[in-house]
Design a protein around this motif. Structure first.
Motif, PDB file in Angstrom:
ATOM      1  N   GLN A  56       0.832  -1.208   0.000  1.00 61.73           N
ATOM      2  CA  GLN A  56       0.000   0.000   0.000  1.00 61.73           C
ATOM      3  C   GLN A  56       0.865   1.256   0.000  1.00 61.73           C
ATOM      4  OE1 GLN A  56      -2.691   0.020   3.310  1.00 61.73           O
ATOM      5  NE2 GLN A  56      -4.064   1.509   2.391  1.00 61.73           N
ATOM      6  N   GLN A  57       1.964   1.215   0.744  1.00 59.41           N
ATOM      7  CA  GLN A  57       2.876   2.352   0.776  1.00 59.41           C
ATOM      8  C   GLN A  57       3.557   2.552  -0.572  1.00 59.41           C
ATOM      9  OE1 GLN A  57       5.738   2.036   3.905  1.00 59.41           O
ATOM     10  NE2 GLN A  57       6.478   4.131   3.678  1.00 59.41           N
ATOM     11  N   MET A  58       3.883   1.449  -1.255  1.00 66.16           N
ATOM     12  CA  MET A  58       4.504   1.543  -2.581  1.00 66.16           C
ATOM     13  C   MET A  58       3.575   2.204  -3.598  1.00 66.16           C
ATOM     14  SD  MET A  58       6.278  -2.194  -3.039  1.00 66.16           S
ATOM     15  CE  MET A  58       7.233  -2.954  -1.739  1.00 66.16           C
ATOM     16  N   LEU A  59       2.263   1.942  -3.465  1.00 68.09           N
ATOM     17  CA  LEU A  59       1.299   2.422  -4.455  1.00 68.09           C
ATOM     18  C   LEU A  59       0.780   3.819  -4.153  1.00 68.09           C
ATOM     19  CD1 LEU A  59      -0.739  -0.887  -4.838  1.00 68.09           C
ATOM     20  CD2 LEU A  59       0.748   0.121  -6.576  1.00 68.09           C
ATOM     21  N   THR A  60       1.140   4.363  -2.995  1.00 69.30           N
ATOM     22  CA  THR A  60       0.583   5.651  -2.556  1.00 69.30           C
ATOM     23  C   THR A  60       0.811   6.759  -3.579  1.00 69.30           C
ATOM     24  OG1 THR A  60       0.888   5.049  -0.235  1.00 69.30           O
ATOM     25  CG2 THR A  60       0.623   7.390  -0.742  1.00 69.30           C
ATOM     26  N   ASN A  61       1.994   6.802  -4.160  1.00 70.25           N
ATOM     27  CA  ASN A  61       2.332   7.886  -5.095  1.00 70.25           C
ATOM     28  C   ASN A  61       1.712   7.705  -6.477  1.00 70.25           C
ATOM     29  OD1 ASN A  61       3.970   9.077  -3.126  1.00 70.25           O
ATOM     30  ND2 ASN A  61       5.746   7.856  -3.739  1.00 70.25           N
ATOM     31  N   TYR A  62       1.081   6.586  -6.717  1.00 68.07           N
ATOM     32  CA  TYR A  62       0.547   6.297  -8.050  1.00 68.07           C
ATOM     33  C   TYR A  62      -0.975   6.413  -8.131  1.00 68.07           C
ATOM     34  CZ  TYR A  62       5.205   4.297  -8.729  1.00 68.07           C
ATOM     35  OH  TYR A  62       6.563   4.111  -8.804  1.00 68.07           O
ATOM     36  N   VAL A  63      -1.672   6.142  -7.019  1.00 64.63           N
ATOM     37  CA  VAL A  63      -3.133   6.030  -7.073  1.00 64.63           C
ATOM     38  C   VAL A  63      -3.831   7.361  -7.328  1.00 64.63           C
ATOM     39  CG1 VAL A  63      -3.205   3.966  -5.635  1.00 64.63           C
ATOM     40  CG2 VAL A  63      -3.250   6.222  -4.547  1.00 64.63           C
ATOM     41  N   GLU A  64      -3.108   8.478  -7.227  1.00 64.11           N
ATOM     42  CA  GLU A  64      -3.712   9.782  -7.506  1.00 64.11           C
ATOM     43  C   GLU A  64      -3.722  10.110  -8.997  1.00 64.11           C
ATOM     44  OE1 GLU A  64      -5.270  11.568  -5.284  1.00 64.11           O
ATOM     45  OE2 GLU A  64      -4.778  10.049  -3.777  1.00 64.11           O
ATOM     46  N   ASN A  65      -3.090   9.277  -9.800  1.00 61.45           N
ATOM     47  CA  ASN A  65      -3.035   9.497 -11.246  1.00 61.45           C
ATOM     48  C   ASN A  65      -4.186   8.769 -11.944  1.00 61.45           C
ATOM     49  OD1 ASN A  65      -0.229  10.886 -11.647  1.00 61.45           O
ATOM     50  ND2 ASN A  65       0.146   9.183 -10.231  1.00 61.45           N
ATOM     51  N   VAL A  66      -4.937   9.505 -12.725  1.00 67.45           N
ATOM     52  CA  VAL A  66      -6.130   8.943 -13.356  1.00 67.45           C
ATOM     53  C   VAL A  66      -5.778   7.822 -14.329  1.00 67.45           C
ATOM     54  CG1 VAL A  66      -8.081   9.469 -14.867  1.00 67.45           C
ATOM     55  CG2 VAL A  66      -7.424  11.079 -13.089  1.00 67.45           C
ATOM     56  N   PHE A  68      -3.230   5.822 -14.277  1.00 67.12           N
ATOM     57  CA  PHE A  68      -2.800   4.646 -13.524  1.00 67.12           C
ATOM     58  C   PHE A  68      -4.008   3.849 -13.028  1.00 67.12           C
ATOM     59  CE2 PHE A  68      -1.592   2.446  -9.635  1.00 67.12           C
ATOM     60  CZ  PHE A  68      -0.419   1.805 -10.014  1.00 67.12           C
ATOM     61  N   CYS A  69      -4.990   4.552 -12.444  1.00 64.12           N
ATOM     62  CA  CYS A  69      -6.196   3.873 -11.949  1.00 64.12           C
ATOM     63  C   CYS A  69      -7.001   3.281 -13.105  1.00 64.12           C
ATOM     64  CB  CYS A  69      -7.060   4.858 -11.158  1.00 64.12           C
ATOM     65  SG  CYS A  69      -6.281   5.457  -9.640  1.00 64.12           S
ATOM     66  N   TYR A  70      -7.122   4.015 -14.185  1.00 63.42           N
ATOM     67  CA  TYR A  70      -7.901   3.583 -15.344  1.00 63.42           C
ATOM     68  C   TYR A  70      -7.354   2.259 -15.897  1.00 63.42           C
ATOM     69  CZ  TYR A  70     -10.042   3.918 -20.018  1.00 63.42           C
ATOM     70  OH  TYR A  70     -10.734   3.678 -21.192  1.00 63.42           O
ATOM     71  N   TYR A  71      -6.066   2.216 -16.145  1.00 63.62           N
ATOM     72  CA  TYR A  71      -5.474   1.013 -16.738  1.00 63.62           C
ATOM     73  C   TYR A  71      -5.235  -0.097 -15.705  1.00 63.62           C
ATOM     74  CZ  TYR A  71      -4.926   3.510 -21.122  1.00 63.62           C
ATOM     75  OH  TYR A  71      -5.185   4.193 -22.286  1.00 63.62           O
ATOM     76  N   SER A  72      -5.276   0.261 -14.423  1.00 65.53           N
ATOM     77  CA  SER A  72      -5.202  -0.776 -13.390  1.00 65.53           C
ATOM     78  C   SER A  72      -6.398  -1.706 -13.487  1.00 65.53           C
ATOM     79  CB  SER A  72      -5.148  -0.138 -11.998  1.00 65.53           C
ATOM     80  OG  SER A  72      -3.882   0.433 -11.755  1.00 65.53           O
ATOM     81  N   ASN A  95      -7.969  -6.374  -1.676  1.00 64.73           N
ATOM     82  CA  ASN A  95      -7.355  -5.150  -1.140  1.00 64.73           C
ATOM     83  C   ASN A  95      -6.967  -4.197  -2.261  1.00 64.73           C
ATOM     84  OD1 ASN A  95      -7.574  -5.972   1.529  1.00 64.73           O
ATOM     85  ND2 ASN A  95      -5.549  -6.909   1.574  1.00 64.73           N
ATOM     86  N   LEU A  96      -6.431  -4.747  -3.344  1.00 66.45           N
ATOM     87  CA  LEU A  96      -6.075  -3.913  -4.496  1.00 66.45           C
ATOM     88  C   LEU A  96      -7.318  -3.269  -5.104  1.00 66.45           C
ATOM     89  CD1 LEU A  96      -3.385  -6.114  -6.300  1.00 66.45           C
ATOM     90  CD2 LEU A  96      -3.018  -3.884  -5.252  1.00 66.45           C
ATOM     91  N   LEU A  97      -8.384  -4.043  -5.224  1.00 65.19           N
ATOM     92  CA  LEU A  97      -9.630  -3.507  -5.780  1.00 65.19           C
ATOM     93  C   LEU A  97     -10.160  -2.366  -4.922  1.00 65.19           C
ATOM     94  CD1 LEU A  97     -11.523  -6.797  -6.794  1.00 65.19           C
ATOM     95  CD2 LEU A  97     -10.153  -5.306  -8.258  1.00 65.19           C
ATOM     96  N   GLY A  98      -9.968  -2.479  -3.608  1.00 72.34           N
ATOM     97  CA  GLY A  98     -10.432  -1.429  -2.710  1.00 72.34           C
ATOM     98  C   GLY A  98      -9.561  -0.189  -2.755  1.00 72.34           C
ATOM     99  N   LEU A  99      -8.263  -0.380  -2.987  1.00 72.05           N
ATOM    100  CA  LEU A  99      -7.334   0.750  -2.981  1.00 72.05           C
ATOM    101  C   LEU A  99      -7.415   1.581  -4.262  1.00 72.05           C
ATOM    102  CD1 LEU A  99      -4.927   2.250  -1.644  1.00 72.05           C
ATOM    103  CD2 LEU A  99      -3.423   0.639  -2.831  1.00 72.05           C
ATOM    104  N   ILE A 100      -7.525   0.909  -5.404  1.00 77.83           N
ATOM    105  CA  ILE A 100      -7.508   1.620  -6.690  1.00 77.83           C
ATOM    106  C   ILE A 100      -8.912   2.117  -7.017  1.00 77.83           C
ATOM    107  CG2 ILE A 100      -6.899   1.479  -9.118  1.00 77.83           C
ATOM    108  CD1 ILE A 100      -4.555   1.078  -7.197  1.00 77.83           C
ATOM    109  N   LYS A 101      -9.077   3.410  -7.078  1.00 80.32           N
ATOM    110  CA  LYS A 101     -10.392   3.987  -7.341  1.00 80.32           C
ATOM    111  C   LYS A 101     -10.801   3.768  -8.797  1.00 80.32           C
ATOM    112  CE  LYS A 101      -8.609   8.621  -8.393  1.00 80.32           C
ATOM    113  NZ  LYS A 101      -8.625  10.049  -8.006  1.00 80.32           N
ATOM    114  N   ILE A 102     -12.097   3.889  -9.044  1.00 77.99           N
ATOM    115  CA  ILE A 102     -12.627   3.810 -10.404  1.00 77.99           C
ATOM    116  C   ILE A 102     -12.883   5.236 -10.873  1.00 77.99           C
ATOM    117  CG2 ILE A 102     -14.475   2.931 -11.879  1.00 77.99           C
ATOM    118  CD1 ILE A 102     -14.955   0.739  -9.844  1.00 77.99           C
ATOM    119  N   PRO A 103     -12.055   5.767 -11.769  1.00 81.31           N
ATOM    120  CA  PRO A 103     -12.251   7.159 -12.212  1.00 81.31           C
ATOM    121  C   PRO A 103     -13.580   7.314 -12.939  1.00 81.31           C
ATOM    122  CG  PRO A 103     -10.582   6.069 -13.559  1.00 81.31           C
ATOM    123  CD  PRO A 103     -10.912   5.123 -12.445  1.00 81.31           C
ATOM    124  N   THR A 104     -14.407   8.218 -12.461  1.00 79.59           N
ATOM    125  CA  THR A 104     -15.746   8.376 -13.034  1.00 79.59           C
ATOM    126  C   THR A 104     -15.767   9.286 -14.253  1.00 79.59           C
ATOM    127  OG1 THR A 104     -16.140  10.145 -11.428  1.00 79.59           O
ATOM    128  CG2 THR A 104     -16.882   7.931 -10.837  1.00 79.59           C
TER     129      THR A 104
END
Length: 396
Positions: A56-66, A68-72, A95-104
């Motif tokens: 989760q700490q490794m992914l913190t800097n990436y999950v704010e990018n649309v 990254f979330c889109y292609y995740s 846990n991954l599904l919960g962490l990575i948001k779905i960009p609307t």
């Protein structure tokens, strides 16, 4: 089995793709190294020596990018087809599904990880994203049916972000109806999913009020999601066109359960009963300040609220709670025996109550100071009117 340093190398290699792409660059298509990201996620699911908090700490800097979330979610739709409880950690996948948001939607000020003026710009495709989310949901069904913990986590994700992003949210209706028959918090989550379908997608659900009525049992106070139950019940019963026979059954059910409920839940149920009486004024006849009960015609064991005979009963349970040992609880019940307000009680404020908040509130309450003696002491001797000598003999 990968180590933390090896994962850092994978992420560094992934980031270098922005300046030095190694994959095929398709004309008019935004470049994103999906294969490399999929490799990282797959390695996470097969590694047992690294905890989720570290990932989760490794992914913190990436999950704010649309992007990254889109292609995740494209990666998840590919990974879910090969999930295996023997080789991969399915809990980690949830846990991954919960962490990575779905960009609307795509906004101009959104952060993009692989933005480049030399390549085509990122284009958000809602239909494509929904197809990926649908594949993930369908792929997780076998695991939800065989594992109660995964089912609970996936139901939570469904309600919070997946349901409205499926190709056809109504396909979840059968699964949610089955969840209603599962004891415990899963049934409450299923009820919330059904509520969303009824409200937003015009689902016709037979006997939904009967199912809701049977949620209110003596076991409900130990539920993890009991506050959701109160919240949903308040919304389901908000219509003023419901038959009074049905609403009376809910009012009586709440009153009966309040006799064994924790203090915080009594306050919620008192407000809930008050709201129902405000919406249905004829039901005020159930409140009698001097209720004396010989035999109560209400049948608590009846599963059908319309056959519970609640309308012929009274709320004698609330009379006994007026003298509750906790003043705040007694006060919340006493309000029901006065003239009810025109505006309903705000349930959301009460749902956050806890024992700690009630105790803090009691500590802050100012009480009138009472004198413990009516004679001003002049020394350490006993006051003149003391009768202790008449009652006690002190030996030398």
């Amino acid at each position: 089995m990968a180590t933390i340093s090896e994962f850092k190398q994978l992420f560094d290699k992934f980031l270098r793709e922005n300046k030095c792409p190694t994959g095929e660059i398709v004309k008019k298509k935004y470049y994103f190294p999906v294969d490399q990201l999929k490799t990282i996620y797959t390695s996470m699911l097969t590694t047992t020596n690294i905890q989720w908090s570290q990932f989760q700490q490794m992914l913190t800097n990436y999950v704010e990018n649309v992007d990254f979330c889109y292609y995740s979610w494209e990666c998840f739709s590919l990974i879910v087809q090969h999930l295996n409880t023997d080789k991969t950690n399915v809990y980690m996948f949830t846990n991954l599904l919960g962490l990575i948001k779905i960009p609307t939607e795509k906004n101009e000020d959104d952060k993009l990880l692989f933005k480049s003026n030399k390549r085509p710009q990122f284009k958000y495709n809602l239909e494509q994203l929904k197809s990926w989310v649908t594949l993930v949901w369908d792929g997780m069904k076998p695991f939800m049916l065989s594992n109660i913990k995964i089912r609970r986590e996936m139901l939570t994700l469904l309600i919070e972000k997946m349901q409205m992003n499926l190709n056809n949210p109504l396909v979840t209706a059968d699964f949610l109806m089955d969840s209603l028959d599962t004891p415990g918090p899963i049934s409450i989550l299923g009820l919330q999913g059904i509520f969303i379908l009824v409200k937003d997608y015009n689902l016709e659900c037979p006997n939904i009020y009967g199912k809701l009525y049977n949620f209110f049992t003596t076991d409900m106070f130990s539920y993890r999601y009991k506050t959701r139950l109160f919240y949903l019940a308040d919304i389901f019963l908000r219509s003023t066109h419901l038959p009074e026979l049905l609403v009376a059954a809910f009012v009586k059910r709440m009153a009966r359960l309040s006799l064994i409920a924790p203090p915080t839940d009594i306050k919620i149920m008192a407000a809930f009963i008050g709201n129902l009486l405000i919406r249905h004024p004829p039901l005020k006849v159930l409140i009698q300040s001097d209720s004396v009960v010989g035999s109560d015609p209400y049948n608590f064991e009846e599963k059908d609220p319309l056959k519970s005979n609640a309308l012929n009963s009274s709320l004698w349970e609330l009379v006994s709670l007026k003298q509750h040992i906790l003043p705040k609880v007694g006060k919340s019940v006493n309000f029901l025996f006065k003239k009810l307000p025109q505006v309903e009680w705000d349930m959301s404020e009460l749902l956050d109550d806890s024992y700690e908040s009630m105790i803090d509130e009691e500590y802050k309450t100012e009480f009138q100071k009472v004198s413990l003696t009516y004679e001003k002491p002049v020394s350490f001797s006993l006051p003149l009117s003391n009768h202790m000598d008449d009652l006690w003999t002190l030996d030398d």
